[in-house]
Design a protein around this motif. Structure first.
Motif, PDB file in Angstrom:
ATOM      1  N   SER A   1     -24.728   1.484 -12.597  1.00 19.16           N
ATOM      2  CA  SER A   1     -23.280   1.289 -12.458  1.00 19.16           C
ATOM      3  C   SER A   1     -22.851   1.433 -11.004  1.00 19.16           C
ATOM      4  O   SER A   1     -22.003   0.672 -10.522  1.00 19.16           O
ATOM      5  N   CYS A   2     -23.421   2.392 -10.303  1.00 15.01           N
ATOM      6  CA  CYS A   2     -23.087   2.569  -8.878  1.00 15.01           C
ATOM      7  C   CYS A   2     -23.504   1.358  -8.058  1.00 15.01           C
ATOM      8  O   CYS A   2     -22.763   0.915  -7.175  1.00 15.01           O
TER       9      CYS A   2
ATOM     10  N   TYR B   1     -21.152  -1.513  -8.734  1.00 14.05           N
ATOM     11  CA  TYR B   1     -19.837  -1.329  -8.123  1.00 14.05           C
ATOM     12  C   TYR B   1     -19.763  -2.033  -6.771  1.00 14.05           C
ATOM     13  O   TYR B   1     -18.747  -2.621  -6.421  1.00 14.05           O
ATOM     14  N   PHE B   2     -20.843  -1.989  -6.025  1.00 14.67           N
ATOM     15  CA  PHE B   2     -20.851  -2.612  -4.707  1.00 14.67           C
ATOM     16  C   PHE B   2     -21.284  -4.074  -4.746  1.00 14.67           C
ATOM     17  O   PHE B   2     -20.934  -4.849  -3.853  1.00 14.67           O
TER      18      PHE B   2
ATOM     19  N   ASN C   1     -21.184  -6.369  -7.769  1.00 18.23           N
ATOM     20  CA  ASN C   1     -20.408  -7.257  -8.637  1.00 18.23           C
ATOM     21  C   ASN C   1     -19.386  -6.413  -9.401  1.00 18.23           C
ATOM     22  O   ASN C   1     -19.693  -5.845 -10.445  1.00 18.23           O
ATOM     23  N   LYS C   2     -18.161  -6.361  -8.897  1.00 21.34           N
ATOM     24  CA  LYS C   2     -17.136  -5.484  -9.476  1.00 21.34           C
ATOM     25  C   LYS C   2     -16.755  -5.875 -10.900  1.00 21.34           C
ATOM     26  O   LYS C   2     -16.494  -5.010 -11.723  1.00 21.34           O
ATOM     27  N   LYS C   3     -16.718  -7.170 -11.188  1.00 18.82           N
ATOM     28  CA  LYS C   3     -16.313  -7.590 -12.532  1.00 18.82           C
ATOM     29  C   LYS C   3     -17.339  -7.137 -13.565  1.00 18.82           C
ATOM     30  O   LYS C   3     -16.987  -6.570 -14.603  1.00 18.82           O
TER      31      LYS C   3
ATOM     32  N   TYR D   1     -19.452  -4.749 -13.151  1.00 14.96           N
ATOM     33  CA  TYR D   1     -19.447  -3.282 -13.125  1.00 14.96           C
ATOM     34  C   TYR D   1     -18.456  -2.724 -14.137  1.00 14.96           C
ATOM     35  O   TYR D   1     -18.777  -1.769 -14.853  1.00 14.96           O
ATOM     36  N   ASN D   2     -17.272  -3.290 -14.201  1.00 14.52           N
ATOM     37  CA  ASN D   2     -16.255  -2.784 -15.119  1.00 14.52           C
ATOM     38  C   ASN D   2     -16.727  -2.865 -16.567  1.00 14.52           C
ATOM     39  O   ASN D   2     -16.553  -1.916 -17.339  1.00 14.52           O
TER      40      ASN D   2
ATOM     41  N   PHE E   1     -19.885  -0.354 -16.944  1.00 15.58           N
ATOM     42  CA  PHE E   1     -19.491   1.056 -16.936  1.00 15.58           C
ATOM     43  C   PHE E   1     -18.716   1.419 -18.196  1.00 15.58           C
ATOM     44  O   PHE E   1     -18.854   2.521 -18.730  1.00 15.58           O
TER      45      PHE E   1
ATOM     46  N   PHE F   1     -10.707   5.776 -17.412  1.00 16.64           N
ATOM     47  CA  PHE F   1     -11.191   4.465 -16.990  1.00 16.64           C
ATOM     48  C   PHE F   1     -10.321   3.353 -17.565  1.00 16.64           C
ATOM     49  O   PHE F   1      -9.974   2.393 -16.874  1.00 16.64           O
TER      50      PHE F   1
ATOM     51  N   ASN G   1      -7.875   0.578 -15.534  1.00 17.25           N
ATOM     52  CA  ASN G   1      -8.335  -0.808 -15.637  1.00 17.25           C
ATOM     53  C   ASN G   1      -7.611  -1.538 -16.753  1.00 17.25           C
ATOM     54  O   ASN G   1      -8.222  -2.098 -17.652  1.00 17.25           O
TER      55      ASN G   1
END
Length: 99
Positions: free
Chosen positions: A23-24, A27-28, A30-32, A34-35, A38, A77, A81
């Motif tokens: 997940s970390c 996060y850096f 691919n943010k979509k 990642y959401n 996570f 979370f 979001n």
């Protein structure tokens, strides 16, 4: 060495560390994605399928066992979001329905 000898890590802890690390990285990268990832990790943690700490806190109501720490993290979370929740559960804006 005496501090760490009485604690043992199990497979749920290793899975939690691997998924948390993934997940970390996401996060850096691919943010979509990642959401979504996570969110799935938090849901797995709520149902006590993985853990990230060597002490596992559980609450049970009958046969249903959940982790209160992951439950609080999932609520926070979801609160931060809201746009993802709107994509997953869109409101039905049907203009044909009477009001």
């Amino acid at each position: 060495m005496a501090l760490f000898t009485k604690y043992t890590l199990n497979t749920k802890t290793y899975l939690g560390i691997i998924f948390g690390g993934t997940s970390c990285l996401l996060y850096f990268k691919n943010k979509k994605f990642y959401n979504y990832f996570f969110g799935i990790v938090l849901v797995l943690g709520v149902f006590n399928l993985l853990d990230v700490y060597y002490i596992n806190m559980k609450l049970g109501i009958g046969p249903f066992v959940f982790n209160p720490i992951f439950t609080v993290l999932l609520v926070v979370f979801a609160a931060f979001n809201k746009e993802i929740l709107n994509l997953l559960f869109p409101k039905n804006n049907n203009s044909d329905s009477p009001n």
